[in-house]
Design a protein around this motif. Structure first.
Motif, PDB file in Angstrom:
ATOM      1  N   MET A 216      -5.306  -3.707   0.326  1.00  0.00           N
ATOM      2  CA  MET A 216      -4.638  -3.426   1.635  1.00  0.00           C
ATOM      3  C   MET A 216      -4.643  -2.051   1.699  1.00  0.00           C
ATOM      4  SD  MET A 216      -1.320  -5.863   1.442  1.00  0.00           S
ATOM      5  CE  MET A 216      -1.343  -7.590   0.958  1.00  0.00           C
ATOM      6  N   GLN A 217      -5.016  -1.529   2.959  1.00  0.00           N
ATOM      7  CA  GLN A 217      -4.765  -0.044   3.179  1.00  0.00           C
ATOM      8  C   GLN A 217      -4.106  -0.096   4.474  1.00  0.00           C
ATOM      9  OE1 GLN A 217      -7.951   3.039   3.367  1.00  0.00           O
ATOM     10  NE2 GLN A 217      -6.974   3.787   5.280  1.00  0.00           N
ATOM     11  N   LEU A 218      -2.669   0.636   4.275  1.00  0.00           N
ATOM     12  CA  LEU A 218      -1.427   0.339   5.072  1.00  0.00           C
ATOM     13  C   LEU A 218      -1.008   1.650   5.803  1.00  0.00           C
ATOM     14  CD1 LEU A 218       0.702  -2.659   3.232  1.00  0.00           C
ATOM     15  CD2 LEU A 218      -1.493  -2.666   4.912  1.00  0.00           C
ATOM     16  N   ALA A 219      -0.803   1.824   7.090  1.00  0.00           N
ATOM     17  CA  ALA A 219      -0.068   2.986   7.569  1.00  0.00           C
ATOM     18  C   ALA A 219       1.146   3.397   6.761  1.00  0.00           C
ATOM     19  CB  ALA A 219       0.126   2.731   9.044  1.00  0.00           C
ATOM     20  N   ALA A 220       1.295   4.560   6.484  1.00  0.00           N
ATOM     21  CA  ALA A 220       2.610   5.220   5.845  1.00  0.00           C
ATOM     22  C   ALA A 220       2.877   6.481   6.478  1.00  0.00           C
ATOM     23  CB  ALA A 220       2.269   5.290   4.344  1.00  0.00           C
ATOM     24  N   ARG A 221       2.856   6.465   7.897  1.00  0.00           N
ATOM     25  CA  ARG A 221       3.441   7.504   8.547  1.00  0.00           C
ATOM     26  C   ARG A 221       5.004   7.442   8.828  1.00  0.00           C
ATOM     27  NH1 ARG A 221      -1.205   5.652  10.477  1.00  0.00           N
ATOM     28  NH2 ARG A 221      -0.199   4.911  12.253  1.00  0.00           N
ATOM     29  N   ALA A 222       5.634   8.465   9.187  1.00  0.00           N
ATOM     30  CA  ALA A 222       7.118   8.422   9.739  1.00  0.00           C
ATOM     31  C   ALA A 222       7.118   7.509  10.850  1.00  0.00           C
ATOM     32  CB  ALA A 222       7.548   9.958   9.952  1.00  0.00           C
ATOM     33  N   GLY A 223       7.981   6.497  10.942  1.00  0.00           N
ATOM     34  CA  GLY A 223       8.216   5.820  12.084  1.00  0.00           C
ATOM     35  C   GLY A 223       6.911   4.690  12.046  1.00  0.00           C
ATOM     36  N   ALA A 224       6.033   4.735  11.410  1.00  0.00           N
ATOM     37  CA  ALA A 224       4.861   3.734  11.406  1.00  0.00           C
ATOM     38  C   ALA A 224       4.517   3.302   9.952  1.00  0.00           C
ATOM     39  CB  ALA A 224       3.813   4.265  12.014  1.00  0.00           C
ATOM     40  N   THR A 225       5.217   2.698   9.233  1.00  0.00           N
ATOM     41  CA  THR A 225       4.860   2.380   7.899  1.00  0.00           C
ATOM     42  C   THR A 225       5.167   0.957   7.819  1.00  0.00           C
ATOM     43  OG1 THR A 225       6.032   4.164   6.900  1.00  0.00           O
ATOM     44  CG2 THR A 225       5.851   2.501   5.538  1.00  0.00           C
ATOM     45  N   ALA A 226       3.992   0.285   6.959  1.00  0.00           N
ATOM     46  CA  ALA A 226       3.849  -1.215   6.767  1.00  0.00           C
ATOM     47  C   ALA A 226       4.113  -1.505   5.449  1.00  0.00           C
ATOM     48  CB  ALA A 226       2.254  -1.802   7.257  1.00  0.00           C
ATOM     49  N   ARG A 227       4.817  -2.893   5.063  1.00  0.00           N
ATOM     50  CA  ARG A 227       5.224  -2.991   3.731  1.00  0.00           C
ATOM     51  C   ARG A 227       4.137  -3.968   3.265  1.00  0.00           C
ATOM     52  NH1 ARG A 227       8.897  -6.269   4.583  1.00  0.00           N
ATOM     53  NH2 ARG A 227       9.770  -6.561   2.711  1.00  0.00           N
ATOM     54  N   ALA A 228       3.941  -4.074   2.115  1.00  0.00           N
ATOM     55  CA  ALA A 228       2.728  -5.021   1.590  1.00  0.00           C
ATOM     56  C   ALA A 228       3.281  -6.579   1.536  1.00  0.00           C
ATOM     57  CB  ALA A 228       2.071  -4.539   0.147  1.00  0.00           C
ATOM     58  N   GLU A 229       4.502  -6.693   1.357  1.00  0.00           N
ATOM     59  CA  GLU A 229       5.064  -7.939   1.511  1.00  0.00           C
ATOM     60  C   GLU A 229       4.871  -8.517   2.818  1.00  0.00           C
ATOM     61  OE1 GLU A 229       7.591  -5.831  -1.462  1.00  0.00           O
ATOM     62  OE2 GLU A 229       6.606  -5.217   0.248  1.00  0.00           O
ATOM     63  N   ALA A 230       5.128  -7.795   3.773  1.00  0.00           N
ATOM     64  CA  ALA A 230       4.665  -8.335   5.287  1.00  0.00           C
ATOM     65  C   ALA A 230       3.637  -8.816   5.613  1.00  0.00           C
ATOM     66  CB  ALA A 230       5.374  -6.891   6.350  1.00  0.00           C
ATOM     67  N   VAL A 231       2.539  -8.006   5.150  1.00  0.00           N
ATOM     68  CA  VAL A 231       1.111  -8.619   5.117  1.00  0.00           C
ATOM     69  C   VAL A 231       0.792  -9.992   4.441  1.00  0.00           C
ATOM     70  CG1 VAL A 231      -1.417  -8.086   4.805  1.00  0.00           C
ATOM     71  CG2 VAL A 231       0.279  -6.198   5.225  1.00  0.00           C
ATOM     72  N   LEU A 232       1.591 -10.200   3.057  1.00  0.00           N
ATOM     73  CA  LEU A 232       1.422 -11.423   2.872  1.00  0.00           C
ATOM     74  C   LEU A 232       2.387 -12.545   3.580  1.00  0.00           C
ATOM     75  CD1 LEU A 232       2.208 -11.304  -1.372  1.00  0.00           C
ATOM     76  CD2 LEU A 232       0.172 -11.294  -0.019  1.00  0.00           C
ATOM     77  N   GLU A 233       3.291 -12.214   4.157  1.00  0.00           N
ATOM     78  CA  GLU A 233       3.896 -13.120   5.055  1.00  0.00           C
ATOM     79  C   GLU A 233       3.062 -13.543   6.183  1.00  0.00           C
ATOM     80  OE1 GLU A 233       7.548 -11.346   6.387  1.00  0.00           O
ATOM     81  OE2 GLU A 233       8.442 -11.149   4.156  1.00  0.00           O
ATOM     82  N   VAL A 234       2.197 -12.753   6.997  1.00  0.00           N
ATOM     83  CA  VAL A 234       1.348 -13.008   7.915  1.00  0.00           C
ATOM     84  C   VAL A 234       0.148 -13.686   7.511  1.00  0.00           C
ATOM     85  CG1 VAL A 234       2.577 -11.312   9.711  1.00  0.00           C
ATOM     86  CG2 VAL A 234       0.277 -10.831   7.990  1.00  0.00           C
ATOM     87  N   LEU A 235      -0.097 -13.517   6.122  1.00  0.00           N
ATOM     88  CA  LEU A 235      -1.303 -14.567   5.646  1.00  0.00           C
ATOM     89  C   LEU A 235      -0.764 -15.904   5.326  1.00  0.00           C
ATOM     90  CD1 LEU A 235      -2.848 -11.671   3.178  1.00  0.00           C
ATOM     91  CD2 LEU A 235      -4.141 -12.851   5.177  1.00  0.00           C
TER      92      LEU A 235
END
Length: 215
Positions: free
Chosen positions: A172-191
């Motif tokens: 996974m390559q996930l955004a990690a900017r101030a105010g726009a950060t994704a969690r890897a756990e959230a990606v598993l949830e939508v999968l």
């Protein structure tokens, strides 16, 4: 002098909080007897800055730490002094000098790459369909701490590393900017894998290009 240290975090330190990791680094640097620069005020602390907090239980393969020194010394000497006092769970892979006026390290982070190992018995082709459905979705409504947001634009890349023998490894390559950060756990949830046991490893942090005039 400002140095950037690339290090891995794992083992006994995997469940060390962000603040405790800062304290671990402070103690380690003092033991190395390096010429640290200190903050001002009534309680001076060594000037250092971690790039991004790593959630409890996650391991990291290329975490970043900036350290300020009061005097210049060869990078090789710094690394040599540090090596014998590193605690179990920390391993330094690179030390390099960066310009003093560079923006803060957290401000330079734009994304993070993860490798996630999931206990999952589906064959590769079924997992691939799940990935394609997520990446094709125009929107992925998600909630965290009572706040609704769209997860989809925060998933920059998602791929299957391998599947078999009761486990799946996802990249996974996930955004990690101030105010726009994704969690890897959230990606598993939508999968649809959110309830499965998983190990999360942050492979590396991606930084934006910094022009010499920045900061």
């Amino acid at each position: 002098m400002r140095l950037r240290v690339t290090f891995s975090k794992g083992g006994v330190l995997a469940y060390t909080s962000h603040l405790d990791l800062v304290r671990v680094w402070e103690r380690t640097l003092r033991r190395a007897r390096l010429p640290l620069a200190y903050s001002g005020g009534f309680n001076p602390r060594p000037k250092l800055q971690l790039a991004a907090a790593l959630p409890l239980g996650h391991t990291g393969g290329a975490e970043l730490l900036d350290i300020w020194l009061d005097e210049s010394l060869p990078v090789e000497n710094f690394a040599r002094a540090l090596a014998p006092v590193l605690p179990d769970g920390l391993l330094v892979s690179q030390v390099r000098q960066v310009i003093l006026k560079e923006p803060s390290l957290p401000a330079q982070i734009v994304a993070a790459e993860y490798h996630v190992t999931v206990e999952w018995s589906e064959p590769a082709e079924v997992v691939q369909v799940r990935i394609e459905q997520v990446m094709a979705a125009p929107e992925l409504a998600h909630e965290r701490r009572g706040r609704q947001y769209d997860l989809r634009p925060l998933i920059e890349r998602l791929w299957l590393e391998r599947a078999g023998e009761g486990e799946v490894v996802l990249g996974m390559q996930l955004a990690a900017r101030a105010g726009a950060t994704a969690r890897a756990e959230a990606v598993l949830e939508v999968l649809g894998m959110g309830e499965a046991f998983a190990h999360y490893h942050r492979q590396r942090l991606l930084l934006r290009a910094v022009a010499l005039g920045d900061g």
